[in-house]
Design an enzyme around this catalytic site. Structure first.
Site, short mmCIF file in Angstrom:
data_model
loop_
_atom_site.label_atom_id
_atom_site.label_comp_id
_atom_site.label_asym_id
_atom_site.label_seq_id
_atom_site.Cartn_x
_atom_site.Cartn_y
_atom_site.Cartn_z
N LYS A 81 -12.49 -126.44 -31.38
CA LYS A 81 -10.90 -126.03 -30.10
C LYS A 81 -11.49 -124.50 -29.57
O LYS A 81 -11.49 -124.11 -28.68
CB LYS A 81 -9.73 -125.92 -30.99
N ARG A 112 1.69 -129.52 -31.74
CA ARG A 112 1.08 -130.80 -32.44
C ARG A 112 2.05 -130.97 -33.28
O ARG A 112 2.00 -132.46 -34.24
CB ARG A 112 0.68 -129.27 -33.79
N ARG A 156 -17.01 -122.77 -42.27
CA ARG A 156 -16.91 -122.27 -41.35
C ARG A 156 -16.32 -120.82 -41.88
O ARG A 156 -16.22 -120.35 -43.18
CB ARG A 156 -15.77 -122.18 -40.79
N ARG A 183 -11.59 -118.80 -44.63
CA ARG A 183 -10.51 -119.22 -44.65
C ARG A 183 -9.99 -119.55 -45.62
O ARG A 183 -10.15 -120.20 -46.05
CB ARG A 183 -9.70 -119.55 -42.72
N ARG A 218 -4.66 -131.43 -43.88
CA ARG A 218 -4.88 -130.89 -42.63
C ARG A 218 -5.39 -132.37 -42.02
O ARG A 218 -4.09 -132.20 -40.92
CB ARG A 218 -5.83 -130.23 -42.14
P1 AP5 Z 1 -13.26 -124.44 -34.83
O1 AP5 Z 1 -13.59 -123.57 -33.54
O2 AP5 Z 1 -13.15 -123.07 -36.14
O3 AP5 Z 1 -12.32 -125.65 -35.17
P2 AP5 Z 1 -11.17 -125.63 -34.74
O4 AP5 Z 1 -10.57 -127.26 -34.28
O5 AP5 Z 1 -10.23 -124.28 -34.21
O6 AP5 Z 1 -10.81 -126.39 -35.94
P3 AP5 Z 1 -9.40 -125.29 -37.04
O7 AP5 Z 1 -9.49 -125.65 -38.51
O8 AP5 Z 1 -8.89 -124.16 -36.21
O9 AP5 Z 1 -8.25 -126.36 -36.63
P4 AP5 Z 1 -6.94 -126.58 -37.56
O10 AP5 Z 1 -6.69 -126.62 -35.52
O11 AP5 Z 1 -7.16 -126.40 -38.31
O12 AP5 Z 1 -6.35 -124.43 -37.09
P5 AP5 Z 1 -5.01 -123.90 -36.64
O13 AP5 Z 1 -5.86 -121.94 -36.35
O14 AP5 Z 1 -5.21 -123.86 -35.22
O15 AP5 Z 1 -15.01 -124.69 -35.62
C1 AP5 Z 1 -15.11 -125.20 -36.98
C2 AP5 Z 1 -16.28 -125.10 -37.30
O16 AP5 Z 1 -17.31 -125.70 -36.94
C3 AP5 Z 1 -17.14 -123.68 -37.21
O17 AP5 Z 1 -17.74 -123.84 -37.77
C4 AP5 Z 1 -17.57 -123.66 -35.80
O18 AP5 Z 1 -18.68 -123.01 -35.97
C5 AP5 Z 1 -18.60 -125.07 -36.12
N1 AP5 Z 1 -18.71 -125.83 -35.34
C6 AP5 Z 1 -17.70 -125.43 -34.10
N2 AP5 Z 1 -18.96 -126.91 -32.73
C7 AP5 Z 1 -19.41 -127.04 -33.56
C8 AP5 Z 1 -20.31 -128.09 -33.07
N3 AP5 Z 1 -20.70 -128.41 -31.74
N4 AP5 Z 1 -21.55 -128.65 -33.94
C9 AP5 Z 1 -20.86 -128.47 -35.00
N5 AP5 Z 1 -20.71 -127.53 -35.99
C10 AP5 Z 1 -19.47 -126.48 -34.91
O19 AP5 Z 1 -3.84 -124.09 -37.43
C11 AP5 Z 1 -4.25 -123.68 -39.13
C12 AP5 Z 1 -2.24 -123.55 -39.22
O20 AP5 Z 1 -1.88 -123.65 -39.08
C13 AP5 Z 1 -2.75 -125.48 -39.04
O21 AP5 Z 1 -2.55 -125.80 -40.12
C14 AP5 Z 1 -0.41 -124.41 -39.73
O22 AP5 Z 1 -0.46 -125.04 -41.16
C15 AP5 Z 1 -0.63 -123.84 -38.53
N6 AP5 Z 1 -0.26 -124.37 -37.50
C16 AP5 Z 1 -1.21 -123.90 -36.40
N7 AP5 Z 1 -0.67 -124.31 -34.84
C17 AP5 Z 1 0.84 -125.19 -35.63
C18 AP5 Z 1 1.89 -124.97 -35.14
N8 AP5 Z 1 1.33 -125.66 -33.48
N9 AP5 Z 1 2.77 -125.91 -35.24
C19 AP5 Z 1 2.62 -126.10 -36.20
N10 AP5 Z 1 1.91 -125.42 -37.45
C20 AP5 Z 1 1.02 -124.65 -37.12
MG MG Z 2 -8.78 -122.88 -34.54
#
Ligand code: AP5
Ligand code: MG
Length: 215
Positions: free
Chosen positions: A13, A88, A127, A160, A171
């Site tokens: 994402k 979410r 990552r 992270r 997660r």
């Molecule tokens: P990346 O693009 O970083 O993936 P992502 O989908 O953004 O994954 P996240 O881990 O950020 O999602 P998340 O939903 O768990 O975390 P968030 O920060 O939202 O890519 C991942 C890796 O793959 C990278 O190394 C990239 O280079 C690689 N990659 C990408 N595309 C690729 C490809 N095509 N081929 C190979 N490799 C590739 O949330 C974190 C925490 O915050 C949550 O757990 C929660 O506690 C809290 N939080 C956030 N939002 C909310 C909410 N709305 N409500 C409640 N809690 C929340």
């Molecule tokens: Mg992300």
């Protein structure tokens, strides 16, 4: 354009959101990035969020919803926005509908980045993220030009704290229990556009651009 980008943890994402915001003049709103910034600044909200994020649990809805409500009223959202990591829970999705109704605007599409679970652990453990701008890299699949430094802003790259194998399992469990139903919520509203998320990052983005050209 007013968009959501959805997908499991590690689906890509943030990676695709970075490309979308460079190509289209819309605000990228990542609740995860906002919480990480608040944690780094040690704000009261950041301190609360950290206790949930470190375990891989969701930050409570009332905290998250207010954060997004305020953010969506900022000037840079007037041209459109891409919400990444919100909503979410179904409660957050209902709240977002109400916020958008108050602002007299509607969503154009929900991009769903589909990636089989077997790829996710490797993506997340490999990552590295930029401390300054939040950009994502991968030690094998998406290396920065200079090791340890962000291509876009030169910031330091770190792992992270919630990217440990133990936390990732929670997660993923939380994603299936609480966030998958949000996708069904938007399927019913006929807003979901599925985009395969495995393969070359630029090819995935080319598919997204095609989808966005059709909405
Ligand atoms: P990346 O693009 O970083 O993936 P992502 O989908 O953004 O994954 P996240 O881990 O950020 O999602 P998340 O939903 O768990 O975390 P968030 O920060 O939202 O890519 C991942 C890796 O793959 C990278 O190394 C990239 O280079 C690689 N990659 C990408 N595309 C690729 C490809 N095509 N081929 C190979 N490799 C590739 O949330 C974190 C925490 O915050 C949550 O757990 C929660 O506690 C809290 N939080 C956030 N939002 C909310 C909410 N709305 N409500 C409640 N809690 C929340
Ligand atoms: Mg992300």
């Amino acid at each position: 354009m007013r968009l959501l980008i959805m997908g499991a943890p590690g689906a890509g994402k943030g990676t695709q959101a970075g490309l979308i915001k460079d190509a289209f003049p819309i605000a990228h709103i990542s609740t995860g990035d906002m919480f990480r910034k608040a944690i780094a600044m040690q704000t009261p909200m950041g301190k609360v969020a950290k206790t949930y994020i470190d375990k891989g649990d969701l930050v409570p809805d009332e905290v998250t919803i207010e954060l997004v409500r305020e953010r969506l009223q900022e000037e840079d959202c007037k041209n459109g926005f891409l919400l990444d990591g919100f909503p979410r829970t179904v409660e957050q999705a209902v709240a977002l509908d109400n916020i958008l109704k108050d602002l007299n605007i509607k969503l154009d599409a929900v991009l769903n980045i589909a990636v089989d679970d077997k790829y996710l652990i490797d993506r997340i453990t490999g990552r590295r993220v930029c401390l300054s701008c939040g950009a994502s890299y991968h030690v094998v699949a998406n290396k920065p030009k200079v090791e340890g430094k962000c291509d876009s802003c030169g910031g330091d790259l770190i792992q992270r704290p919630d990217d440990s194998e133990e936390t990732i399992k929670n997660r993923l469990a939380v994603y299936y229990q609480k966030t998958k139903p949000v996708l069904d919520y938007y399927v019913k509203q006929e807003l979901v556009k599925d985009v395969p998320g495995v393969g070359n990052i630029d090819e995935i983005f080319a598919n997204i651009k095609k989808v966005l050209g059709e909405i």
